[in-house]
Scaffold this motif. Sequence first.
Motif, PDB file in Angstrom:
ATOM      1  N   ASP A 115      47.604  31.811  32.940  1.00 53.53           N
ATOM      2  CA  ASP A 115      47.823  32.305  34.303  1.00 53.53           C
ATOM      3  C   ASP A 115      47.099  33.610  34.544  1.00 53.53           C
ATOM      4  OD1 ASP A 115      51.234  31.085  34.897  1.00 53.53           O
ATOM      5  OD2 ASP A 115      49.250  30.236  35.357  1.00 53.53           O
ATOM      6  N   ARG A 118      43.572  32.944  35.092  1.00 51.20           N
ATOM      7  CA  ARG A 118      43.405  32.317  36.395  1.00 51.20           C
ATOM      8  C   ARG A 118      43.446  33.356  37.501  1.00 51.20           C
ATOM      9  NH1 ARG A 118      47.718  30.350  38.254  1.00 51.20           N
ATOM     10  NH2 ARG A 118      47.569  29.673  40.400  1.00 51.20           N
ATOM     11  N   ARG A 119      44.368  34.279  37.406  1.00 50.07           N
ATOM     12  CA  ARG A 119      44.468  35.338  38.410  1.00 50.07           C
ATOM     13  C   ARG A 119      43.169  36.104  38.514  1.00 50.07           C
ATOM     14  NH1 ARG A 119      49.954  36.128  37.030  1.00 50.07           N
ATOM     15  NH2 ARG A 119      49.423  37.558  35.354  1.00 50.07           N
ATOM     16  N   GLU A 120      42.573  36.394  37.370  1.00 51.73           N
ATOM     17  CA  GLU A 120      41.327  37.146  37.358  1.00 51.73           C
ATOM     18  C   GLU A 120      40.238  36.362  38.085  1.00 51.73           C
ATOM     19  OE1 GLU A 120      40.281  39.985  36.794  1.00 51.73           O
ATOM     20  OE2 GLU A 120      38.128  39.614  36.809  1.00 51.73           O
ATOM     21  N   LEU A 122      40.668  34.133  40.346  1.00 50.96           N
ATOM     22  CA  LEU A 122      40.968  34.104  41.766  1.00 50.96           C
ATOM     23  C   LEU A 122      40.516  35.389  42.450  1.00 50.96           C
ATOM     24  CD1 LEU A 122      44.455  32.385  41.694  1.00 50.96           C
ATOM     25  CD2 LEU A 122      42.517  31.653  43.058  1.00 50.96           C
TER      26      LEU A 122
END
Lengths: 181, 251, 607
Positions: A115, A118-120, A122
């Motif tokens: 996660d 993934r945030r990075e 995004l």
Amino acid sequence: MQDVVLALLAKGPSHGYELRRRLLAALGPMGSAFNAGQVYVTLGRLERAGLVESAEVGQAYRPDRRVYELTAAGHERVATWVAEVDWPKPAPAEFHLKLTAVAAAGLADPVAVADAQRRELLRRLRDVEQALLEAPDRSAAALLLEGAVLNLQAGIRWLELCAEHWTGWRQGDERRQGNDG
Amino acid sequence: MTGNPRQVLATRGLTKVYGSGPSMVRAVDGVDLDVQTGEVVSVMGPSGCGKSTLLYLLGGLERPTAGEVVLAGDRVDRLSETRWARLRRHAIGFVFQAFHLVDELTVVENVELPALLAGATPGKARRRAAELVDRVGLADRAGYLPAQLSGGQKQRVAVARALVNEPLVVLADEPTGNLDTAATTDVLRLFARLRSAGQTLVIVTHDSRVASTADRLMTMRDGAIVDHTRLERRTSTVDDLVSSAGLETGS
Amino acid sequence: MTGFSVRRATRPRLRLSGPLRLAARLAARDLRHRPGTGLLVLLALLTATTMMTLALVVNRSARSPWDETFAATAGPHVVATTFDADEATDRAMADLAAAPEVVARAGPYPLLSMPDGALEAHGRRIGVEVMARDGGAAEVDRPALVGGGWIRDGGAVVEESFATALRVVVGDRFTIAGRPFTVAGIAVTTSRQPTPFYSHGLVWTTRADAAALAPAAANRGAVLMLRLADPVGAPAFAAGHTTLQQLYLDDWQSTRLDALTDVLFALFGLIVGAVALALLAAASVAVAVAGRMASQTRRAALLKAVGATPRFIVTVMLAEYVTFALLAAGVGLLAGTYLAPVLAEPVPGVLGTAPVVLPSITTVALVLGAATILVGLSTLVPTVRAARASAVRSLANPARSPRRSRLAIAVSARLPVPLLLGLRLAARRPGRAMLAAAGLSVTVAAVVVALWMEAGIRGDTAQVSDALGEHAITYDKLRLVTYTFIAALVALALVNAVLVAWTTALDNARTSALARALGASPRQVTSGLTVASLLPALVAVTVGIPAGFAAYRAAAAAAGGASGSPTPAAAGLLALLPATLFVVAALTTIPSHRASRRPAIEALRTD
């Protein structure tokens, strides 16, 4: 590769032989790509870098008889590696290794690691989108940025799958622990 | 829950359960969220994770099994259908994945429909609709029928329709689900313009492109919010952006 | 000897089994899925075919009793009557009797017109005509006894319809001008119209009794009865020999017509009813078919994908409907045959009732044919359209796109929300709206005709009851016919209204859900759907009432001059307008309400 070996050692010291076995078990089908020699070469390099130290047990000069252990520097390096969100280029194989190692060594929750990555991505996607809206139509920049968008989208999508996969693993693990406990 | 004047929408422990016994499905499982005025919030997740259901609960198209929904400071989760309908007239605008335009009405007739349903005079409704059609860049197609429009254009009409009654919040359910890349860009451009105009948006999507345009991003999995990020803007050069995405720039 | 064999090329045969089986399976599944529509359509067709059978059967059987009686009693082809006999009339009658066309004669017999109230029976006083006859059988007009014996001194024979009206039986006593008589017998004759069309009934007595009554008579006349060589020429004969003003010549054709008026009246009602019901059934079928159009189109597309040609598809689909039609026709034939005797009038003044007639080959063919054509025509267009539609497009987008009506859209924008929705919804499918309006118009028009007929009956009954002091029982069966047909018609119209409302709600599921998502309340949507169904009803009433008037007038004119029957109460007709609208509204509210309460999201979800 180096980081993975370090991560596997983070759980506790082990024989070279044992380490190789752990690595092959964790890698699953990808394990066939790694041979014994690579593990020992890596261990040697790590020792020279001061991240790992070894002690002889029994017969001195057979590498599989040495016990390897992380130094303090080694532990630091592992912690940094786990928290790292830098996205290297041939991503999937290495990132999968990272998650596997993290899970096997119990260093962190693999779902959280996925996660975080993934945030990075995004965030990067958002920046690229912003730039794309400002870029003139049909310019080279726009084209390259579109390419970046597609790449990032692919990465994000794959990371979602990783998170789903490792969520399932975690639930299975919890169930197993529940049964044992 | 205190009345925060800047809080448009909020939920506490929102739950929606379908069926019972062995076939029970927890579509939405104890969700807490809040949306401030002017924010763009996006809810991401794989299909079947319950994000669409969450959106329908926020808009009153579904009734929650448990939990609260607060809209502009008032609790709305137990309202009757009629009260909800009245609420939707002025507080909520919907954008659907399948556009749901009325086939036999022109663009401007489609857009003015919510105004007419809210009781506006035909003249006022038409003027406001024309204004919005212009704002979404379809002034030259105001008299076209939906069958004559592309997917992206249809969705822009739907967005204009959602805005005609000046709603507090626009709820969008997979707005780019039926669109190709170019059309998606058009709609994203439109959303960006809405954001700078101060419109509050809640977007449910599985497309990371759309999700990443939000100020706040929530990830849903199996009915629950599992991740919550604030996405801030960072300025970078094109080269940096491209290489950070994993593409070589050849320099 | 050559040892090789030539493999003969075999022409690939079209394997019908695949598409046929698929077609049958799809049809069965479709029927199971929506049994309600199938049943309603069957009901509609059944009512129509039953009415049709009734009309045809009664038509065949109604005239025979009179004709049989005419033959059995040696009925007169021409009757010459005078109410004031004098030398001139005697001479004229002698001339008539001597005419070359005449082959047989009876009379002249004395005919006494007794004053009002001269006859007293069972406490009732009424006028009567007394005809003196001979004891033996005459050459012409031998009244057939249905009870008792022929005349004797002191014993009079009463004409059958008169006896029924008076409620006297053989052996009863009565007086004429104070002179006592016993009912010696009751007989039928075809020499004159039966009571109650004559306010004076007929009684036969001996010449001696007549002579005794003569002083008390208001008028003393005579009756001469003739049979001609050529019966068909009777009207011409009567026209040609009308010389004296006080001598009336009646031909048997007009007497027959008058005698059968009741029956013909009833028949007219049945025929109007049958036609109206047939039209209504056709409209119902069309509406039901239109409602299933989406699944029909998809079915056609699936069959095409399996390799069926459009012609095959049309044949198969039509076969399904025609099976329905034949089923309905069969049951209708049985029902109609069974019901015909119940409704058949014992024609007054003749022997016996109409016989139980099995439908003739013609009748059966007509009913089966009518049902098939009816169903075939109303389903042909949509079926062909479904079969010819592109398979790919049909599977991808099964619904036919709605019509755009700029007028409706512009006008509705100024109206309150329920009317806005209703008008726009109705305008989407103008075809269906028109069908609904047509069906209802036919019903309303038919109800107007029925009300007029009813008023006519009541008018005649009023006249008769003045004379007899009671309602003639003659008209009860007629009333039954009228009411049956109104009831069937109304029932069918209700079925139609429900069908229309249901298909409207179904067709507009997405739009009404959308309206609710955009801010319309459920009540507004229910009202809108109801209004959409009411608009055709409004048209129906506006068109139907004048159409009914026109139809009745035309039919009366065709039957031989409007009999000056009274118009039905204006109040009754005016009540028809709100009554129709109210009933339609009530019926359509139910499916509309259900549609608007279903969760909106069901229709709007995409997954």
